[in-house]
Design a protein around this motif. Structure first.
Motif, PDB file in Angstrom:
ATOM      1  N   ALA A  42       0.840  -1.213   0.000  1.00 15.69           N
ATOM      2  CA  ALA A  42       0.000   0.000   0.000  1.00 15.69           C
ATOM      3  C   ALA A  42       0.871   1.257   0.000  1.00 15.69           C
ATOM      4  N   MET A  43       1.923   1.261   0.814  1.00 16.49           N
ATOM      5  CA  MET A  43       2.764   2.459   0.912  1.00 16.49           C
ATOM      6  C   MET A  43       3.601   2.669  -0.343  1.00 16.49           C
ATOM      7  N   PHE A  85       2.607   1.791  -3.304  1.00 15.72           N
ATOM      8  CA  PHE A  85       1.589   2.287  -4.231  1.00 15.72           C
ATOM      9  C   PHE A  85       1.372   3.788  -3.998  1.00 15.72           C
ATOM     10  N   ALA A  86       1.261   4.171  -2.721  1.00 17.15           N
ATOM     11  CA  ALA A  86       1.078   5.585  -2.380  1.00 17.15           C
ATOM     12  C   ALA A  86       2.284   6.401  -2.840  1.00 17.15           C
ATOM     13  N   CYS A 114       2.124   7.001  -6.528  1.00 15.82           N
ATOM     14  CA  CYS A 114       1.114   8.035  -6.826  1.00 15.82           C
ATOM     15  C   CYS A 114       1.669   9.423  -6.511  1.00 15.82           C
ATOM     16  N   LEU A 115       2.365   9.536  -5.398  1.00 15.74           N
ATOM     17  CA  LEU A 115       2.919  10.832  -5.021  1.00 15.74           C
ATOM     18  C   LEU A 115       3.941  11.306  -6.049  1.00 15.74           C
ATOM     19  N   ALA A 160       4.012  10.497  -9.147  1.00 12.90           N
ATOM     20  CA  ALA A 160       3.251  10.886 -10.346  1.00 12.90           C
ATOM     21  C   ALA A 160       2.680  12.291 -10.193  1.00 12.90           C
ATOM     22  N   VAL A 161       2.183  12.614  -9.008  1.00 10.36           N
ATOM     23  CA  VAL A 161       1.617  13.955  -8.769  1.00 10.36           C
ATOM     24  C   VAL A 161       2.714  15.019  -8.918  1.00 10.36           C
ATOM     25  N   ILE A 162       3.868  14.731  -8.332  1.00  7.16           N
ATOM     26  CA  ILE A 162       4.965  15.714  -8.388  1.00  7.16           C
ATOM     27  C   ILE A 162       5.438  15.888  -9.826  1.00  7.16           C
ATOM     28  N   GLY A 188       3.738  15.333 -12.454  1.00 10.32           N
ATOM     29  CA  GLY A 188       2.661  16.002 -13.199  1.00 10.32           C
ATOM     30  C   GLY A 188       2.768  17.508 -13.124  1.00 10.32           C
ATOM     31  N   GLY A 189       3.237  18.001 -12.007  1.00 12.51           N
ATOM     32  CA  GLY A 189       3.381  19.437 -11.859  1.00 12.51           C
ATOM     33  C   GLY A 189       4.631  19.973 -12.541  1.00 12.51           C
TER      34      GLY A 189
END
Lengths: 52, 880
Positions: free
Chosen positions: A34-35, A37-38, A41-42, A44-46, A48-49
Motif C-alpha cells: 500500500a505504501m 503504491f502511495a 502516486c505521489l 506521479a503527482v509531483i 505532473g506538476g
C-alpha cells in the motif's frame, strides 16, 4: 429485549470483537504494498506538476 | 412474530443500524460487494461537477494525474485506519471517542454532518438540473417551483431507500453501479468521438489573470485531496461489514480512487467536449448526450443518472445515519435518517449550493483533514491499534474516555489547531494564498501533516500521555522493553536546557560542588554515585559538566517520563537486581565510544540517609572496564526529600564531592578487594551526620511524618507495625513511647538521644536474628502490577507472596500465558530488593524482576513491611 439483556449482548459482542481472531488481517507485506503504491502516486503527482 | 424472531430482529437492527460490533458470521461483504456499494456512493453526479471545475483550472493530462494519482495517494493514506472497523466490526466514531471524549465526539460528528451533508444537496440540485434540461430538449418548460420539487423528490426517494435498510441499498448498487459505469464509458466514447481526440487530450484552460499555472495545479491537487477526504466521516460503515481487512481497505480506496475518479474524468471530458461544440462548459451528461449524440442516449443517461443521485442519497443517508447513531445511541436510526433528509431539503430550498461549490469543498477539507490525521496517528502510533472497547461503549465502570467531563482536551485542541492551520495557509472564500511554501503541500495535505505531527509530539509529553491514554491499563502493550538497544549520547541540543533546569532546581538549596583530583580528567570514565532521591539526577549533570554522560535508570522512570525523552537525556533502561548482560554490553558501548557512564550502585534511594553495602560485582565491573573511576558523593539530597515522605523540606543545603577515586593504572594494578574497599570508603555517607555537622536546621512541622515506614518496629517494646507519625513525632500505639525529632534530625525520648540510622540498623539486626533462629517467614495476599516496558503497567490481579529462607515465591496471574503462575527467586538472586513507601499514591510496595517484567507488589494483608522484606532479602543473599 430489556436493558439487562441488551447490555449482556453488547458485552458478549465486545468480548468477541476484542478476540477478533478470525478476521484476516492486513499483513506487513500488505502495508508495504500500500505504501509503495502511495509513493508511486505521489511521484506521479509531483512529476505532473513539473513535466506537464 | 415469535419472541425469538423479534429479538433477532432487534439485534440485527442494533448491528446494522446501530453501533454494536459486527461479529464474524454477520459480515455481509466480500471485496466486490463492498467495492460496488462504495463505488455507488462515490459515483454521484457531483463527480461531474468536480470534473468540470477541474477543467477550468488545469489541462486534461494534469487533470488525469490529479483525479487518479492524487486521489489514490490521499486515499491510500487516510483510509488505512478503516482496518479498525473491519477488525473490531465498529465504526470509526466509536474509536474517535478515545480521541475526542465521549461527549467531544458528538460535537465533531455534528460538525462533520453540517459540513458534509451539503454534498447531497448538490446531488439533488444536479438531479433537478438534469431533469429540467432534458424536458427543455423536448420543449417542455417547468412550472414555477418545479426545479425545487424535482430536487426535493430526489431527497424523498433517497431517504426512503435508506429508511428501508441495507439490503435495499445493496441490491440497488449491485444493479446501478455497472450500469453507471456503462454510462460513464458511453460519455467518454461520445466525448472522444464527437470531437477530435487531441482536442480533449491536449486541452488546456484559458490562462486566468493573476494566477500562475503552478498555482492552478496545486489548486487542482487540493481539490482532489479535498474531494476524496470528504469520505472520511462515513468511511467505516461499509467496511465494518467486510469479512477481510484488506478487502475493506481497498474497497474504499478503489471505490473512490478508481470508480469515483473515473467519473470526475468523465465530467471533465463532457465539459471540454461541450465547450468545443457549443462554446459553453456543461457538467450535465444528459445535455451532452442529447447534444453530441442521440437524444435517446440522453434519455437513458438521464434515467441512470437520476438513479445515481437517488442511490447516492440513499447510501449517504445510511452511512451518516449510522454515524449519528454511534454518537447519539439512544436515538432511532430511522428518525436520524429523516432528520438528515430534512437538512438536505432545507439546503435545496436555499438553492445556492452549486454557486458556492468551490468554497464549500475547501471549507469541508478544513474539517476533514485534521480529523483524518488524528484518527491515523491515534490508531497507528498512539493507541497502536488497541482500544478499550468497554470504555468506548461507555459500559458502567469503564471511564477511560470520559476525560474532562466527556471532552478530550488534547484531541479537541489539536483538531482546532489543524483547522486554523489550513486557514493560515489559504483563504478558501477569497482564494488568497497566505503562505506559499506550505500551500505547495496543498492546504489539505499541510493540515493533515501538521495535525498528525502535532498530536504525535504532544502525546509524548508524560502528563499529556497519561491524560490521553488512561486506557493503557486496560489494553496494555505487553512487548518487553528492548534492553539491547544501544543508548544514544545525551542529546546535544537538549543538554544545555537540561543543565539550565538542573541549575534552577538546585539554586534554592545553594548546591556546592567540590572537586578532588579531577584536574585533567577527561572521558571516558566511570562514575559511581550515592543515591538518595530524585535530586541526584539534578546534581549529577552539574558535577560532570561540561561533559555529557549516560545514566543507568530503572524502567519505571522510562514509563513515567516517556522512553524517547528518557533516552535523549542519556538514560539506559534496566530492571533492578537482575543479572542483566545486555546492560553490561551497553555500559561497555558507552565507555568504548569515549563517554561517561554513571552508575548508582545501591540501585535504590537510601531509606534513612545512609549507604548500603557495595556489591563486589561493582569492583568486578571496574576491573573489566579499565577506565578511571570517579565517585560522586552527594549530601543533602535525602534530607531535602526522603523517600518515606517526598515533600521538600526547607533549610537544606546541597553539597557534592567529586573525587577521582581510582586512575586507570590503579584499576589495573589493584586487586579486587582493594578496589572494593577503596570505593566503599568513598561512597560512605550519613545524611543526619552531615546535617548535624553543618547545623542545618530543618524546622518543617511535618518533618517526621512517614518515618514510621522505615522505622516500623518500636525500639521500646519491640512490637512491629505499631508505630505512627505525626508532625515531628513518632509514637508506638502499643506501648505509647513517643520520640520527638529535633530540628537537626535527631530523635529524643525523655533524656535519651537516638539517631535514626542506629534505630534502622537495630531493626536489621532483629531481622537477621529472626532468620538465624529459623523464625522468619512472610506470607500474605498481594496485588500485583507488571511493568513490561516503558509504555504501561499490566494488571496481574491478586496473588500471594511468600518470603522465607528459600527466597521469594510469587503466585500471580501471568498475563502472557493467560493463566496462574508461580515465580521463584532464590536468595542469591535477590541481593536486595527495591522498596517504595508510597508508589504513585498506591501505597507501600516492593519489586521483583525477571528479564521481561518488573512486578510491583502491594500488600493486601497485615504484616507487610517493605523495609523488613528488604532486610531479610539482603541477609538471606549472604547466608543462604
Amino acid at each position: 429485549m430489556n436493558y439487562q439483556d441488551q447490555n449482556a449482548e453488547l458485552e458478549r459482542r465486545i468480548r468477541e470483537a476484542e478476540r477478533n481472531l478470525d478476521i484476516p488481517r492486513m499483513t506487513k507485506k500488505d502495508y508495504i504494498v500500500a505504501m509503495v503504491f502511495a509513493g508511486v502516486c505521489l511521484v506521479a503527482v509531483i512529476l505532473g506538476g513539473i513535466l506537464l | 412474530m415469535s419472541r425469538r424472531q423479534s429479538i433477532e430482529n432487534q439485534i440485527e437492527k442494533e448491528v446494522l443500524f446501530g453501533i454494536w460490533p459486527v461479529l464474524k458470521d454477520e459480515r455481509k461483504y466480500g471485496f466486490i460487494d463492498a467495492l460496488l456499494v462504495l463505488s455507488g456512493y462515490c459515483i454521484a453526479t457531483w463527480s461531474y461537477t468536480q470534473g468540470s471545475y477541474l477543467a477550468t483550472i488545469v489541462g486534461f493530462k494534469q487533470l488525469l494525474i490529479g483525479a487518479f494519482a492524487a486521489a489514490l495517494f490521499m486515499l491510500l493514506l487516510y483510509q488505512l485506519p478503516v482496518i479498525l472497523s473491519v477488525r473490531y466490526g465498529i465504526d470509526i466514531w466509536i474509536w474517535l471517542r478515545s480521541v475526542f471524549g465521549t461527549r467531544g465526539v458528538k460535537v465533531i460528528t455534528i460538525a462533520i454532518i453540517v459540513v458534509n451533508f451539503p454534498w447531497y444537496a448538490v446531488c439533488c440540485e444536479l438531479f433537478a438540473d438534469s431533469m429540467e434540461n432534458l424536458l427543455g430538449l423536448f420543449g417542455i418548460s417547468l412550472f414555477p417551483g418545479g426545479h425545487l420539487v424535482l430536487s426535493l423528490s430526489c431527497v424523498v426517494l433517497g431517504t426512503l431507500i435508506a429508511y428501508k435498510g441495507i439490503s435495499s441499498i445493496t441490491w440497488t448498487t449491485r444493479l446501478l453501479v455497472p450500469l453507471l459505469l456503462l454510462v460513464g464509458v458511453a460519455v467518454v466514447v461520445v466525448g472522444f468521438t464527437s470531437v477530435p481526440f487531441d482536442v480533449i487530450w491536449n486541452y488546456k484552460p484559458a490562462p486566468a489573470e493573476g494566477v500562475s499555472a503552478s498555482m492552478n495545479y496545486v489548486l487542482s491537487i487540493e481539490a482532489n485531496f479535498a474531494f476524496v477526504i470528504t469520505l472520511v466521516g462515513g468511511m467505516a460503515e461499509v467496511p465494518r461489514l467486510c469479512k477481510n481487512e484488506k478487502h475493506g481497505y481497498y474497497a474504499g480506496v478503489f471505490g473512490q480512487g478508481i470508480a469515483g475518479s473515473f467519473f470526475v474524468v468523465v465530467g471533465a471530458v463532457m465539459a471540454i467536449a461541450m465547450q468545443h461544440v457549443t462554446g459553453t462548459m456543461s457538467d450535465d451528461p444528459t445535455l451532452m448526450m442529447a447534444t453530441l449524440s442521440l437524444p435517446v442516449l440522453g434519455l437513458s443517461s438521464l434515467l441512470l443518472v437520476a438513479f445515481a443521485n437517488i442511490g447516492t442519497q440513499a447510501v449517504g443517508s445510511y452511512i451518516y445515519g449510522v454515524m449519528l447513531k454511534s454518537t447519539f445511541k439512544k436515538a432511532s436510526y430511522r428518525v436520524l435518517v429523516l432528520i438528515l433528509g430534512a437538512y438536505v431539503a432545507v439546503l435545496c430550498v436555499w438553492g445556492k449550493i452549486i454557486e458556492y461549490f468551490g468554497s464549500f469543498l475547501t471549507i469541508g477539507a478544513l474539517v476533514y483533514a485534521p480529523l483524518a490525521a488524528l484518527l491515523f496517528v491515534d490508531f497507528f502510533f498512539i493507541r497502536k491499534q488497541r482500544i478499550d472497547l468497554k470504555s468506548a461503549y461507555e459500559l458502567e465502570g469503564h471511564d477511560n474516555y470520559k476525560y474532562t467531563k466527556g471532552f478530550n482536551i488534547v484531541g479537541l485542541i489539536c483538531f482546532v489547531l489543524g483547522f486554523i492551520f489550513s486557514l493560515v495557509i489559504y483563504d478558501p472564500i477569497k482564494g488568497i494564498v497566505h503562505v506559499k511554501p506550505l500551500f505547495m503541500l496543498t492546504p489539505t495535505g499541510a493540515s493533515f501533516l501538521f495535525t498528525g505531527i502535532l498530536y504525535l509530539i504532544v502525546c509524548k509529553f508524560p502528563g499529556i500521555r497519561r491524560y490521553n491514554q488512561k486506557d493503557l491499563y486496560n489494553v496494555p502493550d505487553p512487548t518487553p522493553f528492548d534492553r539491547e538497544k544501544t543508548p544514544p549520547r545525551q542529546n546535544l541540543f537538549l543538554y544545555p536546557l537540561m543543565l539550565l533546569i538542573c541549575r534552577i532546581l538546585t539554586a534554592k538549596n545553594k548546591l556546592k560542588i567540590d572537586r578532588h583530583g579531577m584536574e585533567g580528567v577527561k572521558p571516558p570514565f566511570l562514575v559511581l554515585g550515592t543515591h538518595n532521591s530524585f535530586t541526584d539526577f539534578y546534581v549529577s549533570p552539574l558535577c560532570l559538566a561540561p561533559y555529557r554522560a549516560n545514566y543507568i535508570s530503572e524502567l519505571e522512570g522510562f514509563e513515567m517520563f516517556g522512553e524517547w525523552i528518557y533516552r535523549q537525556v542519556g538514560c539506559l533502561g534496566t530492571r533492578k537486581f537482575i543479572n542483566d548482560q545486555a546492560l553490561l554490553r551497553n555500559i561497555r558501548k558507552v565507555i568504548d565510544r569515549g563517554d561517561i557512564m554513571v552508575i548508582y550502585p545501591s540501585a535504590r534511594y537510601s531509606n534513612v540517609g545512609t549507604d548500603s553495602e557495595l556489591p563486589m560485582s561493582v569492583a568486578k565491573l571496574v576491573k573489566l572496564l579499565k577506565v578511571p573511576v570517579v565517585t560522586l558523593n552527594m549530601q543533602g539530597n535525602y534530607l531535602l526529600s526522603p523517600i518515606w515522605n517526598l515533600k521538600e523540606r526547607t533549610g537544606v543545603r546541597l553539597h557534592a564531592d567529586v573525587d577521582l577515586a581510582l586512575t586507570s593504572e590503579q584499576v589495573s594494578a589493584m586487586p579486587l578487594d582493594q578496589i572494593h574497599k577503596s570505593l566503599e570508603e568513598k561512597l560512605k555517607f550519613d545524611e543526619y551526620k552531615y546535617q548535624r555537622e553543618n547545623k542545618m536546621v530543618i524546622a518543617d512541622d511535618f518533618r517526621a511524618e512517614g518515618l514510621h515506614k522505615p522505622l516500623y518496629q518500636c525500639r521500646c517494646c519491640g512490637k512491629e507495625f505499631t508505630n505512627i507519625t505525626s508532625g515531628s513525632e513518632i509514637k508506638c500505639t502499643s506501648c505509647g513511647a513517643v520520640h520527638h525529632m529535633d530540628e537537626l534530625g535527631t530523635l529524643h525520648k525523655d533524656e535519651e538521644t537516638v539517631f535514626i540510622p542506629d534505630w534502622y540498623e537495630w531493626e536489621r539486626r532483629n531481622v537477621e536474628q529472626e532468620i538465624d533462629e529459623g523464625k522468619y517467614r512472610f506470607e500474605g495476599k498481594v496485588q500485583i502490577e507488571a511493568l513490561p516496558n516503558a509504555v504501561n503497567f499490566v494488571d496481574c490481579g491478586e496473588g500471594k507472596l511468600i518470603h522465607d529462607e528459600t527466597g521469594f515465591t510469587l503466585e500471580y496471574w501471568n498475563y502472557r500465558s493467560e493463566k496462574k503462575d508461580v515465580l521463584h527467586f532464590a536468595p542469591k538472586s535477590t541481593i536486595s530488593i527495591h522498596t517504595e513507601y508510597d508508589y504513585r499514591g498506591k501505597g507501600e510496595c516492593i519489586t521483583l524482576s525477571t528479564y521481561d517484567d518488573t512486578f510491583f507488589i502491594y500488600p493486601r494483608c497485615e504484616g507487610f513491611s517493605a523495609t523488613k522484606l528488604q532486610f531479610a532479602a539482603e541477609y538471606l543473599a549472604k547466608v543462604r
